[in-house]
Design a protein around this motif. Sequence first.
Motif, PDB file in Angstrom:
ATOM      1  N   MET A 418       0.828  -1.204   0.000  1.00 24.86           N
ATOM      2  CA  MET A 418       0.000   0.000   0.000  1.00 24.86           C
ATOM      3  C   MET A 418       0.865   1.258   0.000  1.00 24.86           C
ATOM      4  O   MET A 418       0.521   2.253  -0.670  1.00 24.86           O
ATOM      5  CB  MET A 418      -0.917  -0.003   1.222  1.00 24.86           C
ATOM      6  N   ILE A 419       1.982   1.225   0.711  1.00 24.82           N
ATOM      7  CA  ILE A 419       2.886   2.379   0.726  1.00 24.82           C
ATOM      8  C   ILE A 419       3.458   2.632  -0.668  1.00 24.82           C
ATOM      9  O   ILE A 419       3.541   3.787  -1.125  1.00 24.82           O
ATOM     10  CB  ILE A 419       4.018   2.157   1.748  1.00 24.82           C
ATOM     11  N   ALA A 485      10.336  -5.242  -3.605  1.00 18.04           N
ATOM     12  CA  ALA A 485       9.956  -3.826  -3.569  1.00 18.04           C
ATOM     13  C   ALA A 485      11.035  -2.945  -4.207  1.00 18.04           C
ATOM     14  O   ALA A 485      10.713  -1.971  -4.912  1.00 18.04           O
ATOM     15  CB  ALA A 485       9.701  -3.405  -2.125  1.00 18.04           C
ATOM     16  N   SER A 486      12.299  -3.290  -3.996  1.00 19.64           N
ATOM     17  CA  SER A 486      13.387  -2.504  -4.583  1.00 19.64           C
ATOM     18  C   SER A 486      13.347  -2.553  -6.113  1.00 19.64           C
ATOM     19  O   SER A 486      13.561  -1.535  -6.790  1.00 19.64           O
ATOM     20  CB  SER A 486      14.738  -3.025  -4.086  1.00 19.64           C
ATOM     21  N   GLY A 487      13.076  -3.738  -6.651  1.00 20.38           N
ATOM     22  CA  GLY A 487      12.972  -3.864  -8.105  1.00 20.38           C
ATOM     23  C   GLY A 487      11.801  -3.069  -8.658  1.00 20.38           C
ATOM     24  O   GLY A 487      11.907  -2.432  -9.719  1.00 20.38           O
ATOM     25  N   SER A 557       0.995  -1.603 -10.547  1.00 19.33           N
ATOM     26  CA  SER A 557       0.185  -2.815 -10.416  1.00 19.33           C
ATOM     27  C   SER A 557       0.933  -3.970  -9.760  1.00 19.33           C
ATOM     28  O   SER A 557       0.311  -4.832  -9.132  1.00 19.33           O
ATOM     29  CB  SER A 557      -0.310  -3.255 -11.803  1.00 19.33           C
ATOM     30  N   LEU A 558       2.248  -4.009  -9.912  1.00 23.82           N
ATOM     31  CA  LEU A 558       3.024  -5.140  -9.390  1.00 23.82           C
ATOM     32  C   LEU A 558       2.908  -5.332  -7.876  1.00 23.82           C
ATOM     33  O   LEU A 558       2.940  -6.481  -7.419  1.00 23.82           O
ATOM     34  CB  LEU A 558       4.495  -4.983  -9.794  1.00 23.82           C
ATOM     35  N   PRO A 559       2.771  -4.279  -7.039  1.00 26.29           N
ATOM     36  CA  PRO A 559       2.601  -4.529  -5.596  1.00 26.29           C
ATOM     37  C   PRO A 559       1.350  -5.329  -5.250  1.00 26.29           C
ATOM     38  O   PRO A 559       1.257  -5.881  -4.143  1.00 26.29           O
ATOM     39  CB  PRO A 559       2.527  -3.116  -5.003  1.00 26.29           C
ATOM     40  N   CYS A 560       0.398  -5.440  -6.169  1.00 27.02           N
ATOM     41  CA  CYS A 560      -0.837  -6.198  -5.920  1.00 27.02           C
ATOM     42  C   CYS A 560      -0.648  -7.694  -6.162  1.00 27.02           C
ATOM     43  O   CYS A 560      -1.589  -8.481  -5.951  1.00 27.02           O
ATOM     44  CB  CYS A 560      -1.968  -5.672  -6.793  1.00 27.02           C
TER      45      CYS A 560
END
Length: 613
Positions: A418-419, A485-487, A557-560
Motif C-alpha cells: 500500500m505504501i 519492492a526494490s525492483g 500494479s506489481l505490488p498487488c
Amino acid sequence: MPRRKFADEEVVMGRWPGSVLYYEVQVTSYDDRNHLYTVKYKDGTELQLKESDMKAVSSFRLRKSSSSSGSPSRRSGSRSRSGSRSRSPGRPAKHKKRSSSQSRESKNEKNMVEEPNFTPLKPHENNTNQYNGEPEIKEVNFPSPRSILERQRIDSEQARERILERYSLYPRKEEKKTKEKYSEERIFESPKPIGKVCPKTKELEFGGKIGAFFIILLQPATVLYLLVLCSQKDPSVLNIPPSLPAFESLWEARVFGVYLLWFFLQAMFYLLPIGKVVEGTPLLDGSRLLYRINGFYVFILTAAAIGIALYFEIEFYYIYDHFLQFAVCATVFSLVFSIYLYVRSRNASGKELSSGGNSGNIIYDFVMGRELNPRIGNFDLKYFCELRPGLMGWAVINFAMLLTEMRVHRLDMPSLSMILVNSFQLLYVVDALWNEEAILTTMDIIHDGFGFMLAFGDLAWVPFLYSLQAFYLVNHPNEISWPTASGIIALNFLGYYIFRSSNSQKNSFRRNPKDPRLNHLNIIPTATGKNLLVSGWWGFVRHPNYLGDIIMALAWSLPCGVNHILPYFYVIYFTGLLIHREARDERQCKKKYGLAWEKYCHRVPYRIFPYIY
C-alpha cells in the motif's frame, strides 16, 4: 448566396499564407457556410484559403526557355533565331525596346532560371495582361557565341538553385545529401492564421457515431463493474457478480452532497489569486487565452484541509464504505455536466469550436465535445477539470484506502504494498501539478473539445479507476519482500525518468525552439514553419512519454501480486489508449507535416516500444 468559383479536384494557384507567393494547389473541398476552400499543396500540406487568395492557372505564365526541347548546346546551334517569349509574372513590363547587346545575357539567364519546377510565382499587381492570360510577345534576333552561352548556363543554374532553395516547399538542398544532416539554423516563417472558423469534422474517431453511443453506455458500466468485482471475495474477471447491487447501495443523497462539496471546494481554490498567469497556445484566430497556474498551491491547501479534518477526527474510511456510491454520483454529475456543455456549445461562435467535435451529429459531438475551451468569465471549465477535482481526488482516495487498510486489518502501519502504490501515484499527481504549465501544450487542451468523454474521464474514470490498486489491496492484501519492492521502485523511477525528461524536452522546445539548452538537438524543418525533434528522447522512439507512462503503470500494479489480472486492468487499458492516441497522432502529423513527417518516421522507425512497435 455567392457561388463558388473553383470546383473540387481543380488545380489552381493558391497564395501561401503571410506572403505574396503563389503555388500550384488542388482544391479538395469547399465550406459553403464559411466560404473557404480546402486546398492541398504538392508537399501534402492542407490549408484553408479564401477565394480572393486563389487564382486560375491561366493567370500565370511561366517563362520557358527559347527552345522547348534540346540542351543549351543545341539552342546555341543557330546564331540567328527568332522566337516568342512571354514575360515572367514576377517581372514588370518594359515598354522601351532594349538593344540585343544590352539585354542578351540578362534575358537568357532569366529564361533559364524560370523553367517550371514548382517555383513560386509572384503576380505583378499593375499588369492586367497576365491576369487575363494575354502573353506579351517580344522577338529577339541576335548571335550567341558558345562561350557566352556556356557561362550564362552556369550562372542561370546557380540562380535557379538559389530561388528554389529560398522559396520551394520541398527541402531540395537536403535531398541531395547522401547522409541527412539536419540543422536548426534553417528557420521558416510560421504561416499566419488562415480561417477564423473551425472546419467541420470529417474523420470520426472511436468508431464514429455508433462508437460514441457505446462510449456513453460502456464507460460508466466498466467503472461500476470493476469496482463491484474488486469488492468480491474472488476478484476474477470471469467471475460475474451474481446480481446487480440494490439501489440503496448505489445512491445516497448525502454522498452526492459530499461529492458536490469537494467539487466546489476545488473550484473556490482554483479562483484564488495565487500563482502566475500564462498564455496558452495560439487559437484558430491567433489569439491566446490566459491561465492561472496555481495547481501546486491548491494541492498544499487541500493537504492542509485534510490535516484539519484528521485533527477533528473525521473518518476517511467513509469513502471506502460508500465507494460505489461516490462513483455513481461522479457518473451522474459528469452526465449532467456534459449535457450543459453541449447545450451551451450551440451558442458558441465558429472560432470557439473544436476541430474534433464539430461533425454535426448530436451523439458524436456530445461525446467528443463541440466547444474547445468553454469558459464562464475567466473560469476555464476544461482546464479546471483536467487537474483539480479528479486528479487530486485520486490522491485523496488513495490516502483514504491506506487509512482503511490499517483499520480493517488492525495494522499499526500500512503494508509495504500500500505504501508503494500510494507513493508512486502521489509522485505522479504532484509531478502533474508542479509542471501544470506543460498541460497547455497537450492534445486535451489544444485539440480535444470538452464533452462527455473528457468530463467523465476527468471526474469519474481517473479518480475511481486509477485508485483501483489501492482499493484492491484493502480487500485482497498482498505481502512483498524488500528485494521485490526494490525492483518495483527501480522500475517506477525508470518510467518516471523517461516520462518527465521527454515531456520536459518537448515542452521546452515547443515554447522556445531557440533555447540555448536545446542547441544539441537535431531537427527536421517543415513547410508549416514548425520543426520536428529527431534527437534526444524523440529520436529514440516517436512517443517516449507514452513509453514512460506504460512502465509506470506496470510498477503501480506489481505490488498487488500476480494472482489476478484485475489490478493490471489499468496497464492494459492505458496501453490500448496510448496506442490509439499514437495512431491518431500519426494521421494528424502526416496530414500536417507531409514529406517532413515521412522523413521523421524513416529516421525514427519505432513508435512507442523500441525494437518492437
